[in-house]
Design an enzyme around this catalytic site. Structure first.
Site, PDB file in Angstrom:
ATOM      1  N   HIS A   1       0.536  -1.522   0.101  1.00 54.20           N
ATOM      2  CA  HIS A   1      -0.257   0.196   0.132  1.00 54.20           C
ATOM      3  C   HIS A   1       1.174   0.927  -0.205  1.00 54.20           C
ATOM      4  CE1 HIS A   1      -3.570   2.422   0.844  1.00 54.20           C
ATOM      5  NE2 HIS A   1      -2.555   2.989   1.728  1.00 54.20           N
TER       6      HIS A   1
ATOM      7  N   ASP B   1     -15.028   3.612   8.307  1.00 51.82           N
ATOM      8  CA  ASP B   1     -14.030   4.481   8.358  1.00 51.82           C
ATOM      9  C   ASP B   1     -14.653   5.610   7.006  1.00 51.82           C
ATOM     10  OD1 ASP B   1     -11.138   5.213   7.589  1.00 51.82           O
ATOM     11  OD2 ASP B   1     -12.020   4.717   5.674  1.00 51.82           O
TER      12      ASP B   1
ATOM     13  N   ARG C   1     -13.985  13.840   9.074  1.00 49.86           N
ATOM     14  CA  ARG C   1     -12.836  14.148   9.808  1.00 49.86           C
ATOM     15  C   ARG C   1     -12.321  15.278   8.840  1.00 49.86           C
ATOM     16  NH1 ARG C   1      -9.740   9.828   9.239  1.00 49.86           N
ATOM     17  NH2 ARG C   1      -7.816  11.014   9.836  1.00 49.86           N
TER      18      ARG C   1
ATOM     19  N   SER D   1      -7.899   4.509  10.500  1.00 48.76           N
ATOM     20  CA  SER D   1      -7.449   5.253   8.928  1.00 48.76           C
ATOM     21  C   SER D   1      -7.402   3.872   7.948  1.00 48.76           C
ATOM     22  CB  SER D   1      -7.903   5.615   8.110  1.00 48.76           C
ATOM     23  OG  SER D   1      -8.962   6.007   7.141  1.00 48.76           O
TER      24      SER D   1
ATOM     25  N   LYS E   1      -8.239  -0.361   6.622  1.00 45.52           N
ATOM     26  CA  LYS E   1      -8.971  -0.616   4.888  1.00 45.52           C
ATOM     27  C   LYS E   1      -7.931  -2.423   4.217  1.00 45.52           C
ATOM     28  CE  LYS E   1      -8.236   3.613   4.370  1.00 45.52           C
ATOM     29  NZ  LYS E   1      -9.025   5.070   4.017  1.00 45.52           N
TER      30      LYS E   1
HETATM   31  N1  URA Z   1      -6.062   8.322   3.771  1.00 50.31           N
HETATM   32  C1  URA Z   1      -7.150   7.517   4.125  1.00 50.31           C
HETATM   33  O1  URA Z   1      -7.137   6.435   4.132  1.00 50.31           O
HETATM   34  N2  URA Z   1      -6.913   7.809   5.721  1.00 50.31           N
HETATM   35  C2  URA Z   1      -7.171   8.757   6.063  1.00 50.31           C
HETATM   36  O2  URA Z   1      -7.349   9.391   7.143  1.00 50.31           O
HETATM   37  C3  URA Z   1      -6.238   9.812   5.535  1.00 50.31           C
HETATM   38  C4  URA Z   1      -5.593   9.544   4.132  1.00 50.31           C
END
Ligand code: URA
Ligand code: CA
Length: 432
Positions: A82, A161, A168, A183, A187
């Site tokens: 990632h 998320d 946020r 976050s 994923k």
């Molecule tokens: N990318 C994400 O997936 N989450 C975040 O909080 C910031 C960047």
């Protein structure tokens, strides 16, 4: 349990239990906890931070808020990569076939996303016929047979998320290490791989502008991964200038082919090896990172990586002859050179602004419904540290419109020519 008590606890800098974090996340996902209380909690976390255990608990609460992908039908250790996002980052296109050529399963779920260029899925769709709409059974069959497949996003992964990230965004709480780390990791963990290699970018084109911030984020994510039973490593890499030469979808496919043949841009190759060797190591295919790197270099030299790319393309309906004939990729109608105005050394190529120049041509989506033009983009002819003579081309614009004044202006504003510069650093370190 009452949400107001949990907000108060975090506001006062106390540690939340796994049960309390779950109460917050599950309640918020179901709509039982309102946005204003979730906002207050996000702000309390922003100021008071979280312990490593709280961060791991928050991550798992978000993973458990929705579907998770079960890759257990795929043999071997599944390692995912990632990147926190950058400009002209062609690494996934190179790494997937490169690692699969060593019999390491690459079972990738990939999205389209917003940005300067498309996501991995868009880039691959520059190859005629290629598609990512695979049934689960077909996806598993292909990975077991040839060690590589990419499937489009499906299922309802980490709804907590999605909701919290959107909140946020409008409450000035995006920029918090525990919230960003949980976050991203939620994923990745929901997507089902056994081990994770992270490429944390730093610089103008990255989310984390300084090396110290990038290191802190990398440590936070590696700690979460290892705490929840997924072996995780990270590389901190430069994104002050775009990676490689190509920024654009078809252009990056061509760049990936070059790199798999051992004749790609040096920085892209170096980063792919740095990430790839961690993937090979985590997959237990090598006893050291050095050995892993040698194995990767060998499949580039002997053509197996390139062959794997052809098999991968053919398996998913694409025309594998593009690998030997990249001129079959979509081509832009106009090639426009951007000549340097003075002699000197390229001192700066501002990654995010150059990425925006590519997006102006249509290489990326402005909104999620925008159409992408797969043929267009930019080819950098010079990188930071290169000498240049007045009149020499800095960039070749690949456009499908004749008038590119806006793109030219953006490029001139964001490539600075100076006298002498330090050699740019590509890799700032690794975190294990
Ligand atoms: N990318 C994400 O997936 N989450 C975040 O909080 C910031 C960047
Ligand atoms: Ca590139």
């Amino acid at each position: 349990m009452r949400m107001v008590d949990l907000i108060e606890k975090k506001r006062d800098g106390e540690v939340l239990s796994a049960e309390e974090i779950n109460f917050f996340i599950q309640g918020y996902t179901k709509g039982e906890i309102p946005d204003y209380q979730a906002s207050a909690m996000a702000m309390a976390i922003f100021f008071k931070d979280m312990t490593e255990q709280e961060r791991a608990d928050l991550t798992m609460a978000m993973v458990n808020s929705g579907d998770t992908i079960d890759l257990s039908a795929i043999e071997g250790i599944k390692v995912d990569k990632h990147s926190t996002g950058g400009v002209g980052d062609t690494t996934t296109l190179v790494l997937a076939p490169l690692v699969a050529a060593l019999d390491i399963p690459v079972a990738k779920m990939s999205g389209r996303g917003l940005g300067h260029t498309g996501g991995t899925t868009d880039k691959l769709e520059a190859i005629a016929g290629f598609h990512v709409e695979l049934e689960k059974e077909e996806f598993v069959r292909l990975v077991n047979k040839d060690k590589i497949a990419v499937v489009g996003q499906s299922g309802n992964l980490t709804p907590a998320d999605k909701k919290l990230y959107a909140l946020r965004d409008v409450t000035a709480t995006v920029n918090s290490i525990p919230l960003i780390a949980s976050s991203i990791m939620s994923k990745k963990i929901a997507a089902g791989s056994d081990a994770i290699v992270l490429d944390v970018k730093t610089g103008a084109g990255a989310f984390m502008k300084t090396v110290d911030d990038a290191k802190e984020l990398a440590h936070a994510m590696v700690s979460i991964g290892n705490n929840v039973g997924r072996k995780t490593m990270a590389v901190i890499s430069d994104m002050s200038q775009p990676l490689g030469f190509a920024i654009g979808n078809a252009l990056e496919v061509k760049e990936a082919i070059d790199t798999l043949q051992g004749k790609g841009p040096k920085d892209l190759e170096e980063l792919c090896l740095a990430l790839g060797r961690q993937m090979v190591y985590l997959a237990n295919k090598a006893s050291s990172l050095e050995e892993a790197e040698e194995m990767l270099k060998e499949v580039i030299r002997n053509g197996k990586a390139l062959e794997k790319f052809k098999v991968f393309i053919a398996n998913q309906g694409g025309d594998p002859s593009v690998v030997d004939h990249p001129e079959k990729l979509p081509q832009a109608a106009y090639l426009i050179e951007v000549p340097a105005k003075t002699d000197g050394v390229v001192a700066e190529i501002v990654a995010d602004e150059i990425g925006t120049a590519a997006m102006l041509l249509g290489a990326g989506r402005v909104t999620k419904d925008s159409e992408i033009d797969l043929a267009v983009g930019l080819m950098l002819n010079k990188k930071v540290g290169d000498t240049v003579k007045a009149g020499e081309s800095l960039v070749t614009i690949h456009a499908n419109r004749e008038n590119v004044e806006d793109v030219l202006a953006k490029i001139y504003d964001n490539i600075r020519i100076g006298d002498k510069v330090e050699a740019p650093v590509l890799i700032y370190g690794t975190v294990t």
